[in-house]
Write an enzyme that holds these catalytic residues in place. Structure first.
Site, PDB file in Angstrom:
ATOM      1  N   ASP A 206       0.917  -1.215  -0.034  1.00 49.46           N
ATOM      2  CA  ASP A 206       0.086  -0.160  -0.057  1.00 49.46           C
ATOM      3  C   ASP A 206       0.937   1.214   0.040  1.00 49.46           C
ATOM      4  OD1 ASP A 206       0.742  -0.004   2.778  1.00 49.46           O
ATOM      5  OD2 ASP A 206      -1.236  -0.052   3.526  1.00 49.46           O
ATOM      6  N   SER A 207       2.188   0.948   0.033  1.00 47.15           N
ATOM      7  CA  SER A 207       3.237   2.116  -0.510  1.00 47.15           C
ATOM      8  C   SER A 207       3.016   2.639  -1.730  1.00 47.15           C
ATOM      9  CB  SER A 207       4.482   1.670   0.025  1.00 47.15           C
ATOM     10  OG  SER A 207       4.920   0.526  -0.928  1.00 47.15           O
TER      11      SER A 207
ATOM     12  N   LYS B  53      -1.645  -9.445   2.936  1.00 43.55           N
ATOM     13  CA  LYS B  53      -0.860  -8.949   4.017  1.00 43.55           C
ATOM     14  C   LYS B  53      -1.650  -8.182   4.950  1.00 43.55           C
ATOM     15  CE  LYS B  53       3.131  -6.109   3.814  1.00 43.55           C
ATOM     16  NZ  LYS B  53       2.856  -4.926   4.679  1.00 43.55           N
TER      17      LYS B  53
ATOM     18  N   GLU C 161      -1.556  -5.538   8.634  1.00 40.42           N
ATOM     19  CA  GLU C 161      -0.702  -4.858   9.596  1.00 40.42           C
ATOM     20  C   GLU C 161      -1.426  -5.207  10.833  1.00 40.42           C
ATOM     21  OE1 GLU C 161       0.250  -0.798   9.018  1.00 40.42           O
ATOM     22  OE2 GLU C 161       0.833  -1.416   6.779  1.00 40.42           O
TER      23      GLU C 161
ATOM     24  N   GLU D 292       9.017  -4.357  10.694  1.00 43.62           N
ATOM     25  CA  GLU D 292       9.536  -3.066  10.152  1.00 43.62           C
ATOM     26  C   GLU D 292      10.021  -2.269  11.274  1.00 43.62           C
ATOM     27  OE1 GLU D 292       6.936  -1.264   7.373  1.00 43.62           O
ATOM     28  OE2 GLU D 292       8.169   0.779   7.227  1.00 43.62           O
TER      29      GLU D 292
ATOM     30  N   ASP E 181      -1.041  -5.998   0.012  1.00 42.80           N
ATOM     31  CA  ASP E 181      -1.495  -5.646   1.122  1.00 42.80           C
ATOM     32  C   ASP E 181      -2.973  -5.137   1.101  1.00 42.80           C
ATOM     33  OD1 ASP E 181       0.511  -5.047   3.147  1.00 42.80           O
ATOM     34  OD2 ASP E 181       1.086  -3.258   1.850  1.00 42.80           O
TER      35      ASP E 181
HETATM   36  O1  KIV Z   1       3.482  -1.213   1.785  1.00 44.90           O
HETATM   37  C1  KIV Z   1       4.738  -1.352   1.577  1.00 44.90           C
HETATM   38  O2  KIV Z   1       5.656  -1.227   0.619  1.00 44.90           O
HETATM   39  C2  KIV Z   1       5.163  -2.334   2.800  1.00 44.90           C
HETATM   40  C3  KIV Z   1       6.658  -2.537   2.920  1.00 44.90           C
HETATM   41  C4  KIV Z   1       7.136  -1.347   3.603  1.00 44.90           C
HETATM   42  C5  KIV Z   1       6.947  -3.993   3.802  1.00 44.90           C
HETATM   43  O3  KIV Z   1       4.342  -3.041   3.677  1.00 44.90           O
END
Ligand code: KIV
Length: 271
Positions: A51-52, A120, A122, A189, A90
């Protein structure tokens, strides 16, 4: 996605075996077809549609604004470029925190509409019911502990997490809970290297570190950071392998000059 019988795909089981054999896992983010195809062909083990994307693709300050539809668009583009790597997507902020049924519905949309291999999430104990429900539906889940960017407004800063014993203890407990709930691995992280070592050694599933030191079972970097597309972001943990910002700027400046001089196209470059 066509299945090529020649290619041995990376699966969640492959990652477990890699940990058992002491082989480190390589993971990188990607958000589109072209880069995913390069990373897959280069031999990366895991591609994370992070989600980056909210930061590096859309220009938002945080990961919070990205939507499930936008993640699905990025993930389905990535999947079309991949024939070997495991693709993890994510679950974005706001699509799994309310309740476990919503979490499962979001995970199902990702799996059905993108062809990705895992999701994924969090957090630890707070999202355990959702993890249980998604895993029970047969969807592989990766956890993410430590500096979880979807909680940035709770933390107030992007500094190293779990330096205090209380937070470190919670992280240790959360890692165990996620493993027991069936997560096939977890991102750690920005936590102290010794804590990441201890957690990695306490688990059977692999830990993938970002700013969590050398003892994790694998490493992940955001592609824009490691390729030097973002040059302003220079945390201590980041190894920059290219300066694409400089190289692209140089190439585009040269192109502008060539066009202005009427040097491009030349005789050979026209019909
Ligand atoms: O969204 C992302 O890029 C991440 C990484 C920093 C692990 O979760």
């Amino acid at each position: 996605m066509s299945v090529n019988k020649e290619i041995k795909r990376i699966t969640t089981n492959t990652l477990q075996k890699m940990k058992a054999n002491g082989e480190k896992v390589s993971m990188i983010t990607a958000y589109d077809f072209s880069f995913a195809r390069i990373f897959d062909a280069a031999g990366i083990d895991v591609i994370l549609v992070g989600d980056s994307a909210s930061n590096v693709m859309a220009g938002h300050e945080t990961t919070l604004p990205i939507t499930l539809d936008q993640m699905i668009y990025h993930a389905s583009s990535v999947i079309r470029g991949v024939s070997r790597s495991l693709v993890v997507v994510d679950l974005p902020f706001g699509y799994y925190q309310s309740n476990s049924k919503e979490a499962l519905a979001s995970a199902i949309r990702i799996m059905k509409e993108t062809g990705a291999h895992a999701v994924k999430v969090e957090g630890g104990q707070e999202i355990l019911e959702s993890v249980n429900r998604i895993v029970a539906a047969g969807i592989p889940v990766m956890g993410h502990l430590g500096l979880t960017p979807q909680s940035i407004y709770k933390f107030g800063t992007y500094t190293v997490r779990a330096k205090e014993e209380a937070e470190a203890n919670k992280l240790r407990a959360d890692a165990k809970l996620l493993e027991q709930a069936g997560c096939f691995g977890m991102v750690l992280e920005k936590i102290p290297a010794q804590l990441a070592k201890e957690v990695s050694e306490s688990l059977h599933v692999p830990t993938i570190g970002i700013g969590a030191g050398k003892y994790c079972d694998g490493q992940v970097l955001v592609m824009h950071d490691m390729l030097g597309i973002n040059t302003e972001f220079k945390p201590r943990f980041l190894r920059q392998y290219l300066n694409l910002h400089e190289q692209v700027t140089g190439a585009v400046k040269q192109y502008i000059t060539d066009v202005k001089r009427n040097d491009f196209p030349n005789e050979q470059e026209q019909y």
